[in-house]
Design a protein around this motif. Structure first.
Motif, PDB file in Angstrom:
ATOM      1  N   GLU A  61      20.236 -45.287 -72.126  1.00  0.00           N
ATOM      2  CA  GLU A  61      21.546 -45.926 -72.024  1.00  0.00           C
ATOM      3  C   GLU A  61      21.513 -47.104 -71.057  1.00  0.00           C
ATOM      4  O   GLU A  61      22.069 -48.176 -71.335  1.00  0.00           O
ATOM      5  N   SER A  92      19.814 -50.366 -72.319  1.00  0.00           N
ATOM      6  CA  SER A  92      20.597 -51.094 -73.321  1.00  0.00           C
ATOM      7  C   SER A  92      21.881 -51.685 -72.751  1.00  0.00           C
ATOM      8  O   SER A  92      22.450 -52.613 -73.347  1.00  0.00           O
ATOM      9  N   ASN A  93      22.335 -51.164 -71.602  1.00  0.00           N
ATOM     10  CA  ASN A  93      23.677 -51.532 -71.125  1.00  0.00           C
ATOM     11  C   ASN A  93      23.756 -51.797 -69.629  1.00  0.00           C
ATOM     12  O   ASN A  93      24.820 -51.667 -69.043  1.00  0.00           O
ATOM     13  N   THR A 142      26.616 -54.078 -68.265  1.00  0.00           N
ATOM     14  CA  THR A 142      27.940 -53.451 -68.358  1.00  0.00           C
ATOM     15  C   THR A 142      28.087 -52.338 -67.332  1.00  0.00           C
ATOM     16  O   THR A 142      29.130 -52.203 -66.675  1.00  0.00           O
TER      17      THR A 142
END
Length: 221
Positions: free
Chosen positions: A55, A58-59, A62
């Motif tokens: 996770e 990929s992020n 954010t």
């Protein structure tokens, strides 16, 4: 984000109000703290990172921004640690927008200095053609923390420091009465004096710097 939720759960479980109070006092009560010492905070971060690596990969942009908008300072510090880890030679051109947001959000010397040195500095090493444009914009901003970042971004550059840019930033802000700007000028010059002592000495001795900047700049000479 699962990572953020699990991190918050572990952080709050380990919170210590007795430790939080002196941390808040040290930061002039600008921020709330959970009372996690750096070693404990990074130990928890490492554990939750390993459990949520897919996770995060990929992020992470954010996730970092989500953490940076939370109340307690430990979340901001973890966001910075995360980006320092993930950004290494892995920037995209648009990351300067996130970097600027981080500098002007929840701003204080502890966050800004780390972002300037390790994140902004790393970004401009990867995209050197952006340096003059970015630094001029930060330097001309009315936001003092962007000004400070423009002075300090080369701290990790060592002998690769562009002395002309450093001197230009010092000249632009040398009459500032802001403590954090005077201190930044002295710090940046002192750091570079380890690699070019004669150049720094000549500059300081022929420039009307504020006493604090001058004293800090010459500390190693």
């Amino acid at each position: 984000m699962k990572f953020c939720n699990e991190l918050e759960t572990h952080f709050r479980k380990e919170s210590n109000r007795e430790l939080a109070v002196p941390m808040e006092n040290y930061m002039k009560n600008n921020f709330s703290f959970l009372g996690l010492k750096t070693e404990k905070r990074r130990e928890i971060f490492k554990l939750i990172y390993e459990q949520n690596k897919a996770e995060i990969k990929s992020n992470y942009r954010t996730i970092a921004w989500e953490l940076f908008q939370m109340k307690e300072r430990e979340f901001h510090q973890t966001a910075i640690d995360l980006l320092v880890k993930e950004f290494k030679k892995n920037y995209i051109l648009e990351d300067i927008q996130l970097i600027e947001k981080l500098i002007i959000t929840n701003s204080w010397w502890d966050s800004v200095d780390t972002i300037a040195k390790y994140i902004l500095g790393g970004y401009l090493l990867q995209f050197p053609s952006e340096t003059l444009k970015v630094i001029e914009r930060f330097s001309n901003s009315k936001n003092m923390w962007l000004n400070r970042s423009a002075i300090l971004f080369q701290l990790s550059y060592k002998e690769k420091t562009n002395f002309e840019i450093l001197k230009s930033e010092c000249e632009k802000h040398k009459h500032s009465n802001e403590f954090f700007i005077q201190k930044a000028i002295g710090w940046a010059l002192r750091d570079y004096s380890r690699f070019n002592p004669n150049g720094v000495a000549d500059y300081v001795n022929t420039t009307s710097l504020k006493p604090l900047s001058r004293r800090e700049a010459l500390r190693l000479l």
